[in-house]
Design an enzyme around this catalytic site. Structure first.
Site, PDB file in Angstrom:
ATOM      1  N   HIS A  34     -27.036  17.939 -68.532  1.00 16.26           N
ATOM      2  CA  HIS A  34     -25.991  18.318 -67.580  1.00 16.26           C
ATOM      3  C   HIS A  34     -26.343  17.700 -66.222  1.00 16.26           C
ATOM      4  CE1 HIS A  34     -28.968  21.188 -66.217  1.00 16.26           C
ATOM      5  NE2 HIS A  34     -28.974  21.813 -67.386  1.00 16.26           N
ATOM      6  N   HIS A  37     -29.994  17.760 -65.026  1.00 18.16           N
ATOM      7  CA  HIS A  37     -30.830  16.690 -65.568  1.00 18.16           C
ATOM      8  C   HIS A  37     -30.476  15.350 -64.920  1.00 18.16           C
ATOM      9  CE1 HIS A  37     -30.536  19.564 -69.122  1.00 18.16           C
ATOM     10  NE2 HIS A  37     -31.846  19.499 -68.932  1.00 18.16           N
TER      11      HIS A  37
HETATM   12  P1  AMP Z   1     -34.673  21.597 -69.843  1.00 12.98           P
HETATM   13  O1  AMP Z   1     -33.902  20.548 -70.597  1.00 12.98           O
HETATM   14  O2  AMP Z   1     -33.926  22.861 -69.637  1.00 12.98           O
HETATM   15  O3  AMP Z   1     -36.065  21.777 -70.382  1.00 12.98           O
HETATM   16  O4  AMP Z   1     -34.863  21.006 -68.378  1.00 12.98           O
HETATM   17  C1  AMP Z   1     -35.422  19.731 -68.165  1.00 12.98           C
HETATM   18  C2  AMP Z   1     -35.665  19.560 -66.692  1.00 12.98           C
HETATM   19  O5  AMP Z   1     -34.415  19.701 -65.999  1.00 12.98           O
HETATM   20  C3  AMP Z   1     -36.603  20.634 -66.123  1.00 12.98           C
HETATM   21  O6  AMP Z   1     -37.466  20.024 -65.184  1.00 12.98           O
HETATM   22  C4  AMP Z   1     -35.655  21.601 -65.464  1.00 12.98           C
HETATM   23  O7  AMP Z   1     -36.236  22.293 -64.371  1.00 12.98           O
HETATM   24  C5  AMP Z   1     -34.564  20.665 -64.973  1.00 12.98           C
HETATM   25  N1  AMP Z   1     -33.323  21.404 -64.762  1.00 12.98           N
HETATM   26  C6  AMP Z   1     -32.717  22.268 -65.623  1.00 12.98           C
HETATM   27  N2  AMP Z   1     -31.622  22.813 -65.063  1.00 12.98           N
HETATM   28  C7  AMP Z   1     -31.527  22.282 -63.816  1.00 12.98           C
HETATM   29  C8  AMP Z   1     -30.611  22.448 -62.723  1.00 12.98           C
HETATM   30  N3  AMP Z   1     -29.558  23.264 -62.807  1.00 12.98           N
HETATM   31  N4  AMP Z   1     -30.833  21.750 -61.597  1.00 12.98           N
HETATM   32  C9  AMP Z   1     -31.906  20.903 -61.500  1.00 12.98           C
HETATM   33  N5  AMP Z   1     -32.796  20.705 -62.483  1.00 12.98           N
HETATM   34  C10 AMP Z   1     -32.614  21.386 -63.624  1.00 12.98           C
END
Ligand code: AMP
Length: 309
Positions: A34, A37
């Site tokens: 999203h 990311h």
């Molecule tokens: P995930 O796929 O949920 O493991 O997240 C991958 C990376 O994206 C991690 O470093 C999260 O902190 C970051 N991330 C997830 N959601 C957000 C968001 N809404 N804003 C910024 N970074 C995010």
């Protein structure tokens, strides 16, 4: 953008890019990409000459088997998004590529940090899973810089602890939380909310806003401040797992806010558990603003005027 599925292919590619003088950036994700990311990928593509985005739904960091089974998997869509945001390499390994037969090593940050907030509620095994896979990814890619989101505040702190403690030759950069227009932090898990649960979930940024309002009005008692969030959530029919005001460096509890703190909360909404956070900085504090990056605020809730990220 090239998609690779094995560590050998990945290493060949990255080695080639590095030999040509490139700066390597890594954005580790679990997919279902999203705009949160995308902001990390964009930041990496500005900074690095080669951005590797990994997509790996890491079974070792899930404490709930049904959460793992229901985690959205949308590789085709993710590839298009990653490429548009500036990724050069998409690394999508199978579980057997990351954890081959006989795998028997775990990376554990033993600092009290891992036992607080998320660790206290999900178990410290969650962070063992995170640090094990992040160290593996850092070893596979050997990036110059790796990007993490401030939305997972504690995760970024734990990764920083590991990198410092193990003298890993990588810079950890963080980017502010990206939110929907109504304030809800973007999360891959949001797609699992029903329309009614999605409406309920807006109580989370609203709860943060209530705390910020009280804080701006001069309230400094952590129990009173967190109470504002709890009652806003209760009005929406939500009961948080925790709402905490904590030291931004080690997440130890803070009773009275006299220096910058992090407000962090975890709230079950329907089938998912959502987390969010913001920073609260006393205007007259002599202490520097806490940062994950060392060059700005830790990121937080958009409506607060001082939250610019
Ligand atoms: P995930 O796929 O949920 O493991 O997240 C991958 C990376 O994206 C991690 O470093 C999260 O902190 C970051 N991330 C997830 N959601 C957000 C968001 N809404 N804003 C910024 N970074 C995010």
């Amino acid at each position: 953008m090239l998609t690779v599925r094995t560590v050998a292919e990945l290493r060949d590619l990255v080695r080639d890019r590095r030999r040509k003088g490139g700066i390597i950036g890594l954005v580790p994700t679990m997919g279902a990409l999203h705009e949160g990311h995308e902001s990390l990928i964009l930041a990496s593509s500005k900074r690095a000459t080669c951005t590797v985005v990994s997509i790996f739904v890491n079974p070792r960091q899930f404490d709930d088997a049904s959460d793992l089974a229901a985690y959205p998997r949308t590789e085709e869509r993710d590839a298009a998004r990653a490429s548009a945001a500036g990724a050069d390499v998409l690394f999508v390994p199978d579980v057997s590529e990351v954890y081959p037969d006989g795998f028997g090593t775990e990376v554990r940050v033993t600092s009290p940090l891992t036992g607080r907030l998320e660790g206290a509620h999900r178990g410290t095994e969650h962070f063992d899973g995170v640090t094990t896979v992040v160290l593996k990814l850092l070893n596979m890619v050997a990036p110059d810089v790796a990007f993490f989101g401030a939305k997972d505040y504690q995760q970024a702190l734990v990764v920083r602890r590991m990198v410092a403690d193990l003298n890993l030759p990588v810079e950890i950069a963080t980017r502010p939380t990206v939110r929907e227009q109504d304030g809800l932090a973007l999360s891959s898990r949001n797609v699992r909310l029903s329309a009614q649960e999605r409406r309920q979930a807006v109580a989370i940024p609203r709860a943060i806003a209530r705390v910020v309002e009280a804080f701006d009005a001069g309230e400094r008692d952590a129990e009173v401040l967190t109470g504002r969030a709890v009652s806003e959530l209760a009005d929406a029919g939500l009961t948080p797992e925790y709402v905490a005001i904590a030291d931004p460096a080690d997440l130890s509890p803070v009773a009275t806010v006299v220096a910058p703190v992090v407000l962090a909360l975890a709230v079950p909404v329907g089938p998912v558990r959502l987390i969010d956070n913001t920073t609260l900085t006393p205007v007259l504090s002599d202490s520097p603003v806490p940062t994950l990056t060392g060059s700005g605020r830790a990121g937080g809730f958009v409506p607060h005027p001082s939250e610019k990220g």
